[in-house]
Design a protein around this motif. Structure first.
Motif, PDB file in Angstrom:
ATOM      1  N   ASP A 175      44.533  24.795  39.772  1.00 47.34           N
ATOM      2  CA  ASP A 175      45.225  24.478  41.018  1.00 47.34           C
ATOM      3  C   ASP A 175      44.204  24.355  42.155  1.00 47.34           C
ATOM      4  OD1 ASP A 175      46.781  24.580  43.366  1.00 47.34           O
ATOM      5  OD2 ASP A 175      48.330  25.740  42.339  1.00 47.34           O
ATOM      6  N   GLY A 176      44.213  23.220  42.837  1.00 50.91           N
ATOM      7  CA  GLY A 176      43.268  22.980  43.925  1.00 50.91           C
ATOM      8  C   GLY A 176      43.447  23.913  45.107  1.00 50.91           C
ATOM      9  N   ALA A 177      44.524  24.674  45.134  1.00 50.12           N
ATOM     10  CA  ALA A 177      44.747  25.654  46.202  1.00 50.12           C
ATOM     11  C   ALA A 177      44.253  27.047  45.797  1.00 50.12           C
ATOM     12  CB  ALA A 177      46.225  25.697  46.574  1.00 50.12           C
ATOM     13  N   ARG A 178      43.507  27.111  44.681  1.00 55.02           N
ATOM     14  CA  ARG A 178      42.861  28.383  44.289  1.00 55.02           C
ATOM     15  C   ARG A 178      41.357  28.202  44.403  1.00 55.02           C
ATOM     16  NH1 ARG A 178      46.436  32.128  42.104  1.00 55.02           N
ATOM     17  NH2 ARG A 178      48.393  31.236  41.348  1.00 55.02           N
ATOM     18  N   PRO A 179      40.786  28.606  45.547  1.00 52.41           N
ATOM     19  CA  PRO A 179      39.375  28.310  45.804  1.00 52.41           C
ATOM     20  C   PRO A 179      38.384  29.272  45.151  1.00 52.41           C
ATOM     21  CG  PRO A 179      40.379  29.344  47.724  1.00 52.41           C
ATOM     22  CD  PRO A 179      41.476  29.137  46.723  1.00 52.41           C
ATOM     23  N   PHE A 180      38.859  30.329  44.519  1.00 50.82           N
ATOM     24  CA  PHE A 180      37.932  31.334  43.974  1.00 50.82           C
ATOM     25  C   PHE A 180      38.135  31.621  42.486  1.00 50.82           C
ATOM     26  CE2 PHE A 180      38.866  32.771  48.467  1.00 50.82           C
ATOM     27  CZ  PHE A 180      37.666  32.331  49.036  1.00 50.82           C
ATOM     28  N   PRO A 181      38.156  30.585  41.639  1.00 46.68           N
ATOM     29  CA  PRO A 181      38.252  30.885  40.197  1.00 46.68           C
ATOM     30  C   PRO A 181      36.943  31.536  39.744  1.00 46.68           C
ATOM     31  CG  PRO A 181      37.758  28.565  40.514  1.00 46.68           C
ATOM     32  CD  PRO A 181      37.969  29.140  41.890  1.00 46.68           C
ATOM     33  N   SER A 182      37.059  32.552  38.876  1.00 49.88           N
ATOM     34  CA  SER A 182      35.835  33.241  38.461  1.00 49.88           C
ATOM     35  C   SER A 182      35.308  32.654  37.152  1.00 49.88           C
ATOM     36  CB  SER A 182      36.081  34.740  38.297  1.00 49.88           C
ATOM     37  OG  SER A 182      36.740  34.999  37.077  1.00 49.88           O
ATOM     38  N   ARG A 183      34.008  32.712  36.993  1.00 51.72           N
ATOM     39  CA  ARG A 183      33.376  32.231  35.763  1.00 51.72           C
ATOM     40  C   ARG A 183      33.897  33.011  34.561  1.00 51.72           C
ATOM     41  NH1 ARG A 183      28.593  29.550  33.715  1.00 51.72           N
ATOM     42  NH2 ARG A 183      28.942  29.722  31.490  1.00 51.72           N
ATOM     43  N   ASP A 184      34.096  34.319  34.721  1.00 49.00           N
ATOM     44  CA  ASP A 184      34.606  35.135  33.612  1.00 49.00           C
ATOM     45  C   ASP A 184      35.950  34.622  33.108  1.00 49.00           C
ATOM     46  OD1 ASP A 184      32.451  36.778  33.640  1.00 49.00           O
ATOM     47  OD2 ASP A 184      33.482  38.530  34.453  1.00 49.00           O
ATOM     48  N   THR A 185      36.860  34.370  34.053  1.00 50.28           N
ATOM     49  CA  THR A 185      38.190  33.902  33.664  1.00 50.28           C
ATOM     50  C   THR A 185      38.114  32.532  33.005  1.00 50.28           C
ATOM     51  OG1 THR A 185      39.252  35.206  35.398  1.00 50.28           O
ATOM     52  CG2 THR A 185      40.496  33.357  34.529  1.00 50.28           C
ATOM     53  N   ARG A 222      44.531  27.856  20.791  1.00 51.73           N
ATOM     54  CA  ARG A 222      45.740  28.292  21.486  1.00 51.73           C
ATOM     55  C   ARG A 222      45.681  27.934  22.958  1.00 51.73           C
ATOM     56  NH1 ARG A 222      46.576  34.498  19.667  1.00 51.73           N
ATOM     57  NH2 ARG A 222      44.694  34.844  20.910  1.00 51.73           N
ATOM     58  N   ALA A 223      46.838  27.765  23.573  1.00 55.29           N
ATOM     59  CA  ALA A 223      46.881  27.633  25.030  1.00 55.29           C
ATOM     60  C   ALA A 223      46.653  29.010  25.651  1.00 55.29           C
ATOM     61  CB  ALA A 223      48.228  27.074  25.472  1.00 55.29           C
ATOM     62  N   ALA A 224      46.088  29.044  26.842  1.00 60.49           N
ATOM     63  CA  ALA A 224      45.817  30.316  27.515  1.00 60.49           C
ATOM     64  C   ALA A 224      45.928  30.121  29.016  1.00 60.49           C
ATOM     65  CB  ALA A 224      44.418  30.820  27.162  1.00 60.49           C
ATOM     66  N   LEU A 225      46.341  31.189  29.698  1.00 58.89           N
ATOM     67  CA  LEU A 225      46.399  31.094  31.147  1.00 58.89           C
ATOM     68  C   LEU A 225      45.936  32.390  31.805  1.00 58.89           C
ATOM     69  CD1 LEU A 225      49.879  31.696  32.706  1.00 58.89           C
ATOM     70  CD2 LEU A 225      49.596  31.792  30.235  1.00 58.89           C
ATOM     71  N   ALA A 226      45.314  32.248  32.963  1.00 58.97           N
ATOM     72  CA  ALA A 226      44.974  33.392  33.798  1.00 58.97           C
ATOM     73  C   ALA A 226      46.266  33.972  34.350  1.00 58.97           C
ATOM     74  CB  ALA A 226      44.067  32.943  34.936  1.00 58.97           C
ATOM     75  N   ALA A 227      46.365  35.299  34.379  1.00 56.17           N
ATOM     76  CA  ALA A 227      47.603  35.930  34.851  1.00 56.17           C
ATOM     77  C   ALA A 227      47.314  37.341  35.344  1.00 56.17           C
ATOM     78  CB  ALA A 227      48.644  35.958  33.735  1.00 56.17           C
ATOM     79  N   ILE A 228      48.228  37.838  36.188  1.00 53.94           N
ATOM     80  CA  ILE A 228      48.114  39.178  36.786  1.00 53.94           C
ATOM     81  C   ILE A 228      49.418  39.932  36.496  1.00 53.94           C
ATOM     82  CG2 ILE A 228      47.911  40.411  38.994  1.00 53.94           C
ATOM     83  CD1 ILE A 228      45.499  38.913  39.012  1.00 53.94           C
ATOM     84  N   PRO A 229      49.333  41.190  36.053  1.00 51.55           N
ATOM     85  CA  PRO A 229      50.579  41.945  35.824  1.00 51.55           C
ATOM     86  C   PRO A 229      51.387  42.069  37.117  1.00 51.55           C
ATOM     87  CG  PRO A 229      48.678  43.130  34.929  1.00 51.55           C
ATOM     88  CD  PRO A 229      48.135  41.991  35.744  1.00 51.55           C
ATOM     89  N   VAL A 230      52.704  41.961  37.010  1.00 51.99           N
ATOM     90  CA  VAL A 230      53.584  42.126  38.180  1.00 51.99           C
ATOM     91  C   VAL A 230      53.557  43.587  38.607  1.00 51.99           C
ATOM     92  CG1 VAL A 230      55.995  42.103  38.955  1.00 51.99           C
ATOM     93  CG2 VAL A 230      55.098  40.197  37.602  1.00 51.99           C
ATOM     94  N   SER A 231      53.285  43.852  39.889  1.00 51.02           N
ATOM     95  CA  SER A 231      53.270  45.234  40.373  1.00 51.02           C
ATOM     96  C   SER A 231      54.411  45.508  41.357  1.00 51.02           C
ATOM     97  CB  SER A 231      51.926  45.552  41.033  1.00 51.02           C
ATOM     98  OG  SER A 231      51.687  44.685  42.114  1.00 51.02           O
ATOM     99  N   ASP A 232      55.105  44.462  41.774  1.00 57.06           N
ATOM    100  CA  ASP A 232      56.229  44.649  42.700  1.00 57.06           C
ATOM    101  C   ASP A 232      57.492  45.054  41.947  1.00 57.06           C
ATOM    102  OD1 ASP A 232      55.077  43.696  45.243  1.00 57.06           O
ATOM    103  OD2 ASP A 232      54.922  41.789  44.181  1.00 57.06           O
ATOM    104  N   THR A 233      58.380  45.765  42.651  1.00 56.67           N
ATOM    105  CA  THR A 233      59.735  45.944  42.154  1.00 56.67           C
ATOM    106  C   THR A 233      60.473  44.622  42.376  1.00 56.67           C
ATOM    107  OG1 THR A 233      59.747  48.294  42.679  1.00 56.67           O
ATOM    108  CG2 THR A 233      61.899  47.215  42.485  1.00 56.67           C
ATOM    109  N   LEU A 234      61.137  44.112  41.333  1.00 59.55           N
ATOM    110  CA  LEU A 234      61.841  42.829  41.437  1.00 59.55           C
ATOM    111  C   LEU A 234      63.354  43.043  41.459  1.00 59.55           C
ATOM    112  CD1 LEU A 234      59.831  40.609  38.908  1.00 59.55           C
ATOM    113  CD2 LEU A 234      59.493  40.832  41.380  1.00 59.55           C
ATOM    114  N   LYS A 235      64.013  42.310  42.350  1.00 62.78           N
ATOM    115  CA  LYS A 235      65.476  42.364  42.439  1.00 62.78           C
ATOM    116  C   LYS A 235      66.045  40.993  42.097  1.00 62.78           C
ATOM    117  CE  LYS A 235      65.393  46.491  44.473  1.00 62.78           C
ATOM    118  NZ  LYS A 235      65.911  47.708  43.824  1.00 62.78           N
TER     119      LYS A 235
END
Lengths: 227, 227
Positions: free
Chosen positions: B108-118, B130-143
């Protein structure tokens, strides 16, 4: 018609998170020269309908509070030692509010920028007899992982999903009933009210009311405070 | 064993969002003195396994690109006009990559800081088929709100939930099949692969790889770029 001054606020700041390498408690770190938890307290303490604010802290911080925190005592601000779980800490704060507080707001001490608009909106719902919480619509694509792994089971529809924030507001009797029936593991107070069948309303919050946890969050909070 | 230089990248920056009051396209706004989309392109263009980068832009930006963007042409960077939907834009970028690109990353061109590790982690998965994607665990309470309203229907368990980010990586043939079968409304490319029954793996991303959309995001990105 003027609303009565009958609101009690619980600011939950009982976590023991510290900076890497020691240093002050996270909630006491300064943002734009002002301790984070003080920023979280101020908009409530200054609100014309708020009579009491219970600030729930680690026991050692209540025993020997920093001077800026000790100075708040006697102006309707009470320092209360927290419990083992988040809900224990909220319950401790709730118990410290005088019975004259008929409406209770709960706010997270790691949210230094609650807006007056949001406070007024959740308060209005609680005065109408319902629980209410500040929330933001989910804008991320969400994936559910297969249990215990990193394989995607499905993409979760984000339609009608909101991220819960604080402040959350309650008719006091409703919040007390919810806490009396509390099951472990609830991550917010609205969930306890939902568990006893109470009505909970979402109030759209502004994006500036961020939760400050990571170093990146502190960087953003500093920048926001400077503007 | 050295990996071959057979990776193509699609950087999606076809949105037409502008600053309030006019001004440059959002993706051309500078962060720490560098246009956002250029920050998004650079770690891929500099990667030893990447041979081609297709940057998908609004048609007028391809017709008259700013000098710093025009200068990238001929170094394996292709400027491609976008389509109506996000998936049309990705498909246009994909079509612009030479057949020698056996592995494709989408960012995504709106993500200016992709890391080399990822980048390396998702790439390794795609090389394994396999397909793969960068992702972050959800930490918010969702309603979840009741349909069409603001009443909370339930608190959604965040267990096993992840927020999808980019880069996402794919064996090229798999991504092409997924796009050929694409249904409208998918919000990321991994979802298209899921829809045809392909395996998709989550790769834990770092929190610094934020998506820059709101004014608050630009404030944070500026602060992060300055550090």
């Amino acid at each position: 018609m003027r609303s009565p001054r009958d609101v009690g606020v619980v600011v939950v700041a009982a976590g023991r998170g510290r900076r890497a390498g020691g240093g002050p408690l996270k909630q006491f770190r300064e943002i734009g020269g002002v301790p984070m938890v003080l920023r979280a307290i101020r908009p409530f303490a200054a609100h014309p309908e708020v009579a009491h604010v219970a600030v729930v802290l680690p026991a050692e911080a209540v025993a020997t509070p920093p001077p800026w925190l000790a100075a708040l005592r006697g102006e309707g601000v009470h320092l209360v030692p927290g419990g083992a779980e988040r809900s224990d800490s909220v319950a401790a704060g709730l118990a410290a509010l005088p019975p004259s507080c008929a409406v209770v707001l709960v706010h997270d001490g790691a949210r230094p920028f609650p807006s007056r608009d949001t406070i007024d909106l959740v308060l209005a719902e609680a005065r109408a007899g319902r629980a209410a919480l500040a929330a933001i619509p989910v804008s991320d694509t969400l994936k559910e992982a297969a249990p215990g792994g990193r394989l995607v089971a499905r993409t979760v529809s984000r339609e009608n999903l909101w991220r819960a924030q604080t402040p959350q507001a309650f008719p006091r009797a409703l919040l007390e009933r919810a806490h009396a029936a509390a099951v472990p593991g609830a991550t917010d107070d609205a969930a306890l009210v939902e568990a006893i069948g109470g009505s909970v309303v979402l109030v759209p919050d502004d994006a500036g009311n961020l939760k400050v946890t990571s170093e990146e969050d502190f960087v953003l909070a500093e920048a926001l405070a400077r503007r």
